[in-house]
Design a protein around this motif. Structure first.
Motif: not given
Ligand code: PMP
Length: 346
Positions: A6, A76, A198, A200-202, A226, A228
């Motif tokens: 990730s 999250s 929710e 975007y992972d950044n 998120n 990760d």
């Protein structure tokens, strides 16, 4: 075959990837009546239930209450000792000392830089534009910063950056974490970036109960990100970051009733803030648009204003930063306090 990593894993300090978090007695858990696995006392000398026992690392009732309030799923969310601890946790999770950097846009909240410096992480201290927006060449300026802090509404200016501009930056920086500090968002909830977490992972959003929820003394904040990112931060966080009485108070503040009270007090404070801003403006100050629970004002004769405030027993915030030498920040107050302050400027 190696599993795809990730973004959070790619950005994290490499030594965290295989680290097994501290296995606290609470985390290991168990079944039974007699709990003698954590060197706790069997005596509860308090009215607070279970105060002799270590609390949950992430009290589920508190996380669920914040999840409902923020509209973000429970996996999250991380709760911490104020948003300040969340800032430090992000730096400790993602920045390699002596190598990595963070970026922020000033004038802004001082703890991004201080927290980074205490971890020997470099600070790319960038400037907001003259109208307190993000620079158009932000991507070049940010360079390879791992964490990019955007305070929105910004402390101490009180100014706001619209959600489209935030989302543009999130898209422009796919290899950095964009951390949006929403400590004051209850005063302008329509600008929140929480829903981006929710998508975007950044994206990381920081929140607190210290401002609109009137619980600064309790020390309770939240990180929305998120799962990760959450998973990595949970390797760095202290085993018991949220004291039991704080978790109880905070959960109550996030009940339907607690949220209604918060909204009513926010409305009152915004009204008091408008009266104050108008009075400051009438007195000849340059007043910035106030999107938080405070207003920043610039005075021609700052020394005289500071003396007037001292004489009236009013403690407002002035700054050592040269850019803010002529400015004072006033937190919104109750009706009577606001009137006293307005009288000083009449
Ligand atoms: N972010 C901003 C922009 C703040 O102004 C503050 C508090 N002054 C914080 C974070 C820290 O909040 P907390 O009390 O939750 O640590």
């Amino acid at each position: 075959m190696t599993a795809t990593r990730s973004l959070a894993e790619k950005l994290a300090r490499p030594e965290l990837i295989n680290l097994t978090p501290y296995q606290s007695a609470r985390r290991i858990g168990g079944q039974g009546e007699i709990w003698i696995n954590a060197n706790e006392s069997p005596f509860n000398n308090s009215d607070i239930e279970q105060l002799n026992r270590y609390p949950e690392c992430q009290p589920p009732a508190l996380i669920d209450a914040y999840s409902r309030y923020a509209g973000v799923s429970s996996d999250s969310i991380v709760t911490s000792r104020g948003a300040d601890e969340a800032i430090e946790l992000l730096i400790r999770t993602f920045c390699i000392a002596g190598k990595d950097s963070i970026a922020c846009f000033g004038p802004t909240y001082g703890m991004y830089a201080i927290s980074a410096q205490t971890c020997n992480v470099a600070v790319n201290a960038l400037a907001l534009t003259d109208d307190y927006q993000l620079p158009t060449d932000l991507v070049q300026q940010v360079a390879d910063a791992k964490l990019v802090f955007i305070c929105n509404p910004n402390n101490p200016t009180g100014t706001i950056i619209d959600l489209d501009s935030i989302e543009t930056v999130v898209n422009q920086l796919p290899n950095a974490l964009v951390v949006i500090d929403e400590a004051y968002i209850e005063f302008c909830p329509e600008y929140s970036a929480a829903q981006l977490v929710e998508q975007y992972d950044n994206v990381v959003v920081l929140r607190t109960l210290s401002k609109a929820f009137a619980l600064a003394g309790a020390r309770c904040g939240f990180m929305l990100a998120n799962p990760d990112i959450v998973n990595l931060v949970m390797r760095v966080i202290a085993p018991y970051p949220v004291p039991k009485p704080v978790a109880d108070l905070a959960t109550a503040a996030l009940s339907e009733q607690g949220i209604a009270l918060m909204r009513q007090q926010v409305a009152t404070l915004i009204e008091q803030g408008k009266l104050l801003s108008q009075a400051l403006s009438n007195a000849g100050a340059q007043v910035l648009p106030a999107n938080g629970n405070f207003v920043l004002a610039k005075f021609d004769d700052i020394a005289a204003v500071k003396q007037q405030l001292i004489d009236a027993g009013i403690v407002a915030r002035s700054y050592g930063d040269a850019r803010l030498a002529d400015w004072i920040r006033f937190s919104f107050a109750n009706d009577k306090q606001t009137q006293t302050l307005i009288n000083v400027f009449q």
